[in-house]
Design a protein around this motif. Structure first.
Motif, PDB file in Angstrom:
ATOM      1  N   ASP A 105       0.844  -1.191   0.000  1.00  9.44           N
ATOM      2  CA  ASP A 105       0.000   0.000   0.000  1.00  9.44           C
ATOM      3  C   ASP A 105       0.880   1.243   0.000  1.00  9.44           C
ATOM      4  N   GLU A 106       0.610   2.156  -0.922  1.00 10.28           N
ATOM      5  CA  GLU A 106       1.305   3.441  -0.994  1.00 10.28           C
ATOM      6  C   GLU A 106       0.289   4.532  -0.692  1.00 10.28           C
ATOM      7  N   TYR A 107       0.644   5.449   0.223  1.00 12.37           N
ATOM      8  CA  TYR A 107      -0.344   6.428   0.670  1.00 12.37           C
ATOM      9  C   TYR A 107       0.348   7.610   1.328  1.00 12.37           C
ATOM     10  N   TYR A 108      -0.386   8.710   1.375  1.00 15.44           N
ATOM     11  CA  TYR A 108       0.018   9.856   2.193  1.00 15.44           C
ATOM     12  C   TYR A 108      -0.869   9.880   3.422  1.00 15.44           C
ATOM     13  N   GLN A 109      -0.274  10.193   4.556  1.00 15.75           N
ATOM     14  CA  GLN A 109      -1.054  10.283   5.784  1.00 15.75           C
ATOM     15  C   GLN A 109      -1.689  11.658   5.949  1.00 15.75           C
ATOM     16  N   SER A 110      -1.453  12.538   5.003  1.00 16.20           N
ATOM     17  CA  SER A 110      -2.057  13.862   5.010  1.00 16.20           C
ATOM     18  C   SER A 110      -2.449  14.202   3.585  1.00 16.20           C
ATOM     19  N   ASN A 111      -3.486  15.010   3.425  1.00 12.27           N
ATOM     20  CA  ASN A 111      -3.879  15.463   2.094  1.00 12.27           C
ATOM     21  C   ASN A 111      -3.054  16.656   1.626  1.00 12.27           C
ATOM     22  N   VAL A 112      -2.168  17.103   2.460  1.00 12.62           N
ATOM     23  CA  VAL A 112      -1.294  18.219   2.092  1.00 12.62           C
ATOM     24  C   VAL A 112       0.053  17.643   1.668  1.00 12.62           C
ATOM     25  N   PHE A 113       0.280  17.592   0.349  1.00 12.10           N
ATOM     26  CA  PHE A 113       1.545  17.059  -0.151  1.00 12.10           C
ATOM     27  C   PHE A 113       1.825  17.674  -1.507  1.00 12.10           C
ATOM     28  N   GLY A 114       3.073  17.628  -1.904  1.00 12.75           N
ATOM     29  CA  GLY A 114       3.490  18.160  -3.186  1.00 12.75           C
ATOM     30  C   GLY A 114       4.080  17.082  -4.064  1.00 12.75           C
ATOM     31  N   ARG A 115       4.446  17.481  -5.296  1.00 10.26           N
ATOM     32  CA  ARG A 115       4.993  16.512  -6.233  1.00 10.26           C
ATOM     33  C   ARG A 115       6.338  15.981  -5.772  1.00 10.26           C
ATOM     34  N   GLU A 116       7.046  16.755  -4.987  1.00 16.62           N
ATOM     35  CA  GLU A 116       8.362  16.307  -4.532  1.00 16.62           C
ATOM     36  C   GLU A 116       8.263  15.341  -3.359  1.00 16.62           C
ATOM     37  N   ASP A 117       7.102  15.267  -2.710  1.00 20.09           N
ATOM     38  CA  ASP A 117       6.964  14.394  -1.549  1.00 20.09           C
ATOM     39  C   ASP A 117       6.926  12.926  -1.968  1.00 20.09           C
ATOM     40  N   THR A 118       7.286  12.077  -1.041  1.00 17.85           N
ATOM     41  CA  THR A 118       7.212  10.629  -1.265  1.00 17.85           C
ATOM     42  C   THR A 118       6.186  10.027  -0.314  1.00 17.85           C
ATOM     43  N   ALA A 119       5.549   8.958  -0.783  1.00 20.70           N
ATOM     44  CA  ALA A 119       4.472   8.332  -0.018  1.00 20.70           C
ATOM     45  C   ALA A 119       5.020   7.331   0.986  1.00 20.70           C
ATOM     46  N   ASP A 120       4.222   7.101   2.033  1.00 23.93           N
ATOM     47  CA  ASP A 120       4.483   5.969   2.920  1.00 23.93           C
ATOM     48  C   ASP A 120       4.226   4.676   2.154  1.00 23.93           C
ATOM     49  N   ILE A 121       4.954   3.626   2.524  1.00 23.64           N
ATOM     50  CA  ILE A 121       4.754   2.307   1.921  1.00 23.64           C
ATOM     51  C   ILE A 121       4.620   1.281   3.037  1.00 23.64           C
ATOM     52  N   THR A 122       3.508   0.539   2.992  1.00 25.18           N
ATOM     53  CA  THR A 122       3.318  -0.561   3.935  1.00 25.18           C
ATOM     54  C   THR A 122       3.252  -1.862   3.165  1.00 25.18           C
ATOM     55  N   ARG A 123       4.187  -2.762   3.448  1.00 26.08           N
ATOM     56  CA  ARG A 123       4.182  -4.089   2.836  1.00 26.08           C
ATOM     57  C   ARG A 123       3.761  -5.103   3.897  1.00 26.08           C
ATOM     58  N   PHE A 124       2.939  -6.044   3.479  1.00 25.09           N
ATOM     59  CA  PHE A 124       2.529  -7.103   4.409  1.00 25.09           C
ATOM     60  C   PHE A 124       2.646  -8.438   3.688  1.00 25.09           C
ATOM     61  N   ASP A 125       3.656  -9.229   4.069  1.00 25.11           N
ATOM     62  CA  ASP A 125       3.863 -10.557   3.494  1.00 25.11           C
ATOM     63  C   ASP A 125       3.199 -11.577   4.401  1.00 25.11           C
ATOM     64  N   MET A 126       2.398 -12.468   3.810  1.00 27.57           N
ATOM     65  CA  MET A 126       1.568 -13.331   4.649  1.00 27.57           C
ATOM     66  C   MET A 126       1.410 -14.715   4.044  1.00 27.57           C
ATOM     67  N   ILE A 127       0.988 -15.621   4.894  1.00 26.60           N
ATOM     68  CA  ILE A 127       0.486 -16.926   4.487  1.00 26.60           C
ATOM     69  C   ILE A 127      -0.890 -17.075   5.125  1.00 26.60           C
ATOM     70  N   SER A 128      -1.842 -17.599   4.351  1.00 27.50           N
ATOM     71  CA  SER A 128      -3.220 -17.578   4.844  1.00 27.50           C
ATOM     72  C   SER A 128      -3.961 -18.842   4.404  1.00 27.50           C
ATOM     73  N   PRO A 129      -4.051 -19.850   5.259  1.00 24.66           N
ATOM     74  CA  PRO A 129      -4.932 -20.987   4.963  1.00 24.66           C
ATOM     75  C   PRO A 129      -6.390 -20.582   5.192  1.00 24.66           C
ATOM     76  N   ARG A 130      -7.308 -21.221   4.462  1.00 25.56           N
ATOM     77  CA  ARG A 130      -8.714 -20.855   4.590  1.00 25.56           C
ATOM     78  C   ARG A 130      -9.602 -22.055   4.304  1.00 25.56           C
ATOM     79  N   TRP A 131     -10.816 -21.980   4.837  1.00 25.32           N
ATOM     80  CA  TRP A 131     -11.875 -22.955   4.547  1.00 25.32           C
ATOM     81  C   TRP A 131     -13.117 -22.182   4.161  1.00 25.32           C
TER      82      TRP A 131
END
Length: 764
Positions: free
Chosen positions: A527-553
């Motif tokens: 996920d790439e996102y800004y935590q504020s709506n105030v940002f410019g073109r030079e700003d960089t976004a936060d990045i959250t990576r979540f690596d997972m394993i998920s069994p399901r029924w």
């Protein structure tokens, strides 16, 4: 000499009176209007008028064949007024024979194109569909209705309860074909095969169509075959009027259907012309009115019929003779199956589906397996026949099967006034041997949503069928894209959610309308996102990576009648998943956190979904929706990553394309009511309302960390009213939507096509 001549004349007159008059009933075609023939049969029996022979074409062949098979007029009326018969004209399959286990997951396709590829010539051979209505339930019903009568008559139509003939058209030789022996059901199926609606039937190497094309009133066939003294004709059709230059339907009908000669010699025949309204050829509504029209025609012409046919036959005698014929019908029990049209491994795959613990198979058991086979996308068509074996005393089942083309291409997508403009293309390769295998891929391209998938599936036709599926999916949703073009500058970004994962599923059927799946997902989200709506073109976004394993029924029952905007059926889903993974947060230039962080997460999640449309009340269908989600999921590093990881409640079409934080929670319940009104044919008016109740709202504190609100402190409402046209390609809708806890509470949303995405590893 004079006395001798007078005596001879008297003897001849007495002999003529002593010879019983033989009466042939001729039943025309006419589609739905042919139901009037039932009323004719009913009245003739009630007034003791004999029916010695029957000749019919198209709908006349269906009705006449039923009577010749020993069915009474009242029974025929019940059969042809039933929902089963109504489905013949639509190609719909009764719900209990729909086999959900074999169905592919829905996608955004509008059209599919089947084709083969020849390795030698390197040519692609597409299959062009030439029929509008799938005939599968009709074919099996015809087999079931007429099979035992064919056996009782030893496959000679002269030996039926009433000697019978029907006619069909051989378009290769431009000739009428008179059918007088063999499988009665197959003969009738050929006689009723209206071009472009139903696929033709092969008899003796000839592909036959509706007999009404060349002879819609076969009175001449009755004379040539049976030499009757009197013909009673039932006219349920007329010749088509001249077609104007802009009337393509009438032009097609005039090209296909030759003018019929409805004239009868008044000294030896009488024509019953029924008072019928104008209706479409497959409009079987108000069947009782059509049957009554035929009955009244006999009453109005009763005097003329009595003059031509002084002979009477008591209804009790007819019933006694009918019962004697019915007693000769051997019950349908099948002890052997023969497969035509497939090679040996393919035939083994089909035969394994019909394995049965008992030596003898009932017709209902065969029907269940027949529809399971129809649901298999490796099969293109099946035509069933059964023949009585005098040596065994049981029936042999013959299945003429044509394998589907190896390749299937699909095109579709979505055109929207919002952000969901998407192009869709799919391709599948299908193989059938002792097991059935498929390899499929698809691609979504759009401003808001992009996706790619690749999967392979193997079906095993064991006593308990099962499948194994291995696949890969990449999804990307860009919530910042809100203009109407497909492409735009990719920076700056506000919310971009990506995921990439592989999966393995093992599934078994759960009744005819369900399946049970045990699966394992492995991959991650980004996920790439800004935590504020105030940002410019030079700003960089936060990045959250979540690596997972998920069994399901997962356990699912699904009989909804459409993949989008359903108005009938029910869906029930239970899913339990366990998630274990690692979150890595990389702060951007607008983040309050100084450095990268890593967190372990694991949780259990239970989801229950119930979506049910109750029986129609006239044109109105009422639906109830309920959803419950419970989990032990905890917060991610910050508020934005936490809300992105939370499951979303998206009950209406537009909501699937919006980021609505007030409709996301780790634990929630939701209920809704839906009202659907059939306005006109394929046009619906829908009103939907939903209540979303989270256990605790996910809030942001002063440091943009996630925190919980009070239990059950708030709830949200979503409402929608829409007009939907279910076009041949896909639904076109205009809706007004309401979100009570969104910044913009009201929206107008136009959409053509399907907002259906590939499955997701995340909770969305």
């Amino acid at each position: 000499m004079f006395h001798r001549a007078l005596i001879m004349l008297l003897l001849l007159m007495c002999a003529e009176q002593a010879m019983p008059q033989r009466v042939a009933l001729v039943l025309s075609g006419g589609g739905a209007k042919g139901l009037s023939h039932i009323g004719v049969l009913k009245a003739l029996e009630e007034y003791d008028i004999p029916i010695d022979y029957i000749v019919g074409t198209s709908m006349g062949a269906i009705v006449g064949g039923l009577y010749a098979s020993g069915y009474s007029p009242d029974t025929i009326a019940t059969i042809m007024s039933s929902e089963k018969f109504q489905r013949w004209s639509s190609g719909a399959v009764q719900d209990k024979y729909a086999y959900y286990f074999k169905q592919q997951d829905p996608d955004a396709s509008w059209i599919t194109i089947k084709f083969n590829y020849d390795d030698v010539t390197r040519k692609i051979t597409p299959k062009v569909p030439i029929t509008l209505i799938p005939p599968y339930e009709m074919d099996f019903d015809v087999l079931e209705l007429y099979a035992s009568a064919s056996a009782a008559a030893d496959y000679d139509f002269n030996n039926l309860f009433v000697p019978f003939r029907c006619v069909a058209a051989d378009i290769d030789s431009n000739k009428i074909i008179v059918l007088e022996d063999g499988q009665l059901g197959t003969a009738i199926r050929a006689s009723m095969t209206f071009p472009f609606y139903f696929q033709p039937i092969e008899i003796d190497g000839k592909f036959l169509f509706d007999g009404g094309m060349y002879n819609n009133f076969p009175s001449d066939i009755a004379r040539e075959e049976f030499y009757p003294d009197v013909i009673i004709g039932s006219k349920a059709a007329g010749n088509y009027e001249s077609a104007g230059g802009d009337d393509m339907v009438l032009q097609l009908q005039n090209m296909l259907m030759a003018p019929a000669d409805f004239s009868l010699d008044s000294s030896s025949g009488i024509l019953l012309e029924h008072k019928l309204d104008d209706r479409a050829i497959f409009d079987f509504s108000r069947a009782d009115e059509l049957i009554d029209a035929g009955y009244q025609s006999v009453i109005e012409n009763l005097g003329g019929i009595y003059d031509l046919v002084p002979r009477r036959i008591d209804a009790g005698d007819v019933a006694q003779r009918r019962n004697a014929f019915l007693d000769r019908k051997p019950p349908i029990l099948i002890d052997s199956i023969h497969i035509d049209g497939l090679n040996r491994p393919q035939a083994e795959y089909v035969r394994s589906l019909f394995k049965h613990k008992d030596q003898l198979i009932t017709i209902e058991s065969v029907k269940l397996q027949y529809f399971k086979l129809i649901a298999d996308d490796k099969i293109s068509s099946i035509f069933p026949e059964i023949r009585y074996n005098t040596l065994t005393g049981y029936y042999d089942l013959y299945l003429n099967i044509r394998k589907s083309e190896n390749f299937v291409g699909s095109l579709g997508g979505n055109i929207s006034s919002g952000t969901a403009n998407t192009a869709f293309v799919g391709l599948a390769y299908r193989y059938m041997g002792r097991q059935a295998m498929s390899l499929k891929t698809n691609l979504y391209l759009g401003r808001f949503y992009n996706s790619y998938s690749l999967a392979g599936r193997i079906d095993f036709p064991t006593q308990l069928p099962f499948f194994m599926e291995l696949g890969y999916i990449y999804n990307s949703k860009n919530y910042f894209r809100n203009s109407t073009y497909f492409f735009d500058d990719k920076t700056p970004s506000f919310l971009i959610c990506k995921e990439s994962y592989g999966y393995f599923d093992l599934g078994i059927p759960a009744s005819h309308r369900g399946k049970m799946v045990l699966g394992l997902n492995y991959g991650g989200t980004r996920d790439e996102y800004y935590q504020s709506n105030v940002f410019g073109r030079e700003d960089t976004a936060d990045i959250t990576r979540f690596d997972m394993i998920s069994p399901r029924w997962m356990f699912e029952l699904n009989s909804l009648n459409r993949k989008q905007f359903a108005d009938a059926g029910v869906r029930f889903l239970t899913e339990i998943r366990y998630v274990d993974g690692t979150e890595i947060h990389t702060p951007g230039s607008t983040s309050t956190e100084p450095e990268e962080s890593e967190h372990k997460h694991s949780w259990v999640q239970l989801r229950l979904l119930y979506d049910n449309y109750f029986e129609h009340l006239g044109p109105v269908s009422v639906g109830f929706y309920g959803e419950l989600l419970l989990s032990t999921q905890g917060f991610f590093d910050n508020y934005t990553s936490s809300i992105l990881a939370a499951p979303a409640f998206e009950p209406v079409l537009e909501s699937k394309t919006l980021f609505l934080p007030k409709y996301r929670a780790y634990n929630y319940g939701a209920v809704g009511l839906k009202f659907v009104v059939d306005v006109y044919r394929k046009i619906d008016f829908r009103i939907e309302g939903y209540l979303f109740q989270p256990y605790q709202e996910i809030l942001a504190d002063e440091n943009m960390k996630a925190t919980y609100g009070k239990e059950f402190a708030y709830r949200s409402v979503i409402g929608s009213s829409s007009v939907v046209w279910h076009s041949p390609l896909g639904p076109l809708s205009v809706s007004v939507n309401y979100y009570d806890r969104n910044n913009e509470k009201f929206s107008v949303f136009f959409n053509f096509g399907y907002i259906i995405f590939n499955s997701s590893i995340s909770n969305e």
